[in-house]
Design an enzyme around this catalytic site. Structure first.
Site, short mmCIF file in Angstrom:
data_model
loop_
_atom_site.label_atom_id
_atom_site.label_comp_id
_atom_site.label_asym_id
_atom_site.label_seq_id
_atom_site.Cartn_x
_atom_site.Cartn_y
_atom_site.Cartn_z
N HIS A 111 43.59 38.79 44.12
CA HIS A 111 44.07 38.18 45.97
C HIS A 111 44.65 38.00 46.59
CE1 HIS A 111 39.24 38.03 43.71
NE2 HIS A 111 40.04 38.53 42.42
N GLU A 124 44.01 37.79 49.56
CA GLU A 124 43.19 37.04 50.66
C GLU A 124 43.14 35.68 50.18
OE1 GLU A 124 41.76 38.63 48.47
OE2 GLU A 124 40.37 37.93 47.23
N CYS A 178 40.69 43.59 42.94
CA CYS A 178 40.06 42.88 41.37
C CYS A 178 38.75 43.28 41.34
CB CYS A 178 39.52 41.69 42.04
SG CYS A 178 40.23 40.00 40.01
N1 GLN Z 1 37.03 40.05 35.64
C1 GLN Z 1 35.91 39.93 36.88
C2 GLN Z 1 35.03 41.54 36.86
O1 GLN Z 1 35.66 41.77 35.53
C3 GLN Z 1 36.93 40.45 38.42
C4 GLN Z 1 37.58 39.28 38.41
C5 GLN Z 1 37.55 38.88 40.11
O2 GLN Z 1 37.52 39.94 40.70
N2 GLN Z 1 38.45 37.68 39.83
O3 GLN Z 1 34.53 41.98 37.71
#
Ligand code: GLN
Length: 220
Positions: free
Chosen positions: A176, A178, A80
């Site tokens: 995610h 995890e 992410c």
């Molecule tokens: N939207 C977040 C970003 O731009 C990332 C979201 C996440 O890591 N769950 O950093």
């Protein structure tokens, strides 16, 4: 093996708990400053807020040494916000508030492409070569992999959409693992990192026992 979790911001405790299901406590380290990088065989870069993590990477002095270790081939699982930070290119966001990136993975990533926090969702995913049925994907303000180049192999899909890509040492996921309660992806990453470590140790042994040439030194 020793695995470091980048612990500047984001869902660090969740990554640590997921790792603790697979590794003894002494194999897990938190990375907050440059000396924490010593002796690591792999890294996890958690989700969170990529702009904040990028700022903290700069103020902690980690940006340069972490980038160097990763470019040298330290295996990393980036999820992410982590994926955003390892990507080579970002879709320009509104207001020019995009974080700088480490430029490791041959992908174009769009931040928040599924919407905001309320648009977070779960969906079953297909992971290449992974028996045991769909992987439970948890998406939170997730980025999208808009496109990827020949340096990145797609290996996780949600329907026809690619949500995970990898190179020889960098795994990038928009979701995610995890938070899924399913250890398969993390276990797969750790075993790939272990294999890579064993391979580079044997290459190193060969290149130091035979006459070292510039080529063999470069392969270490
Ligand atoms: N939207 C977040 C970003 O731009 C990332 C979201 C996440 O890591 N769950 O950093």
């Amino acid at each position: 093996m020793k695995v470091g979790v980048l612990a500047l911001q984001g869902d660090v405790p969740e990554h640590r708990l997921a790792l603790a299901e697979l590794l003894p406590p002494e194999s897990i380290g938190l990375v907050r400053a440059p000396p924490d990088l010593e002796g690591l065989d792999a890294m996890l870069m958690p989700g969170g807020e990529s702009t904040t993590i990028a700022q903290l990477l700069a103020t902690s002095g980690l940006w340069e040494p972490l980038g160097r270790r990763l470019h040298e081939g330290l295996p990393v699982l980036a999820t992410c916000a982590g994926l955003i930070l390892v990507s080579q290119r970002l879709v320009p966001g509104a207001g020019g508030r995009d974080p700088p990136t480490l430029g490791l993975l041959d992908v174009l990533v769009g931040r928040n492409e599924y919407g905001g926090q309320v648009d977070s969702f779960e969906a079953p995913l297909e992971v290449d070569g992974e028996p045991g049925g769909p992987f439970p994907g948890v998406f939170i303000r997730a980025p999208k992999i808009v496109s990827f180049g020949p340096g990145a192999e797609p290996f996780v899909r949600m329907g026809s959409e690619v949500v995970g890509v990898r190179s020889a040492t960098v795994w990038g996921l928009t979701f995610h693992p995890e938070l899924s309660g399913d250890p398969r992806l993390l276990a797969g990453f750790l075993s790939a990192a272990r294999e890579r470590g064993a391979h580079s140790r044997s290459t190193h042994a060969r290149s130091t026992t035979s006459r070292a040439t510039p080529t063999s030194a470069a392969q270490k």
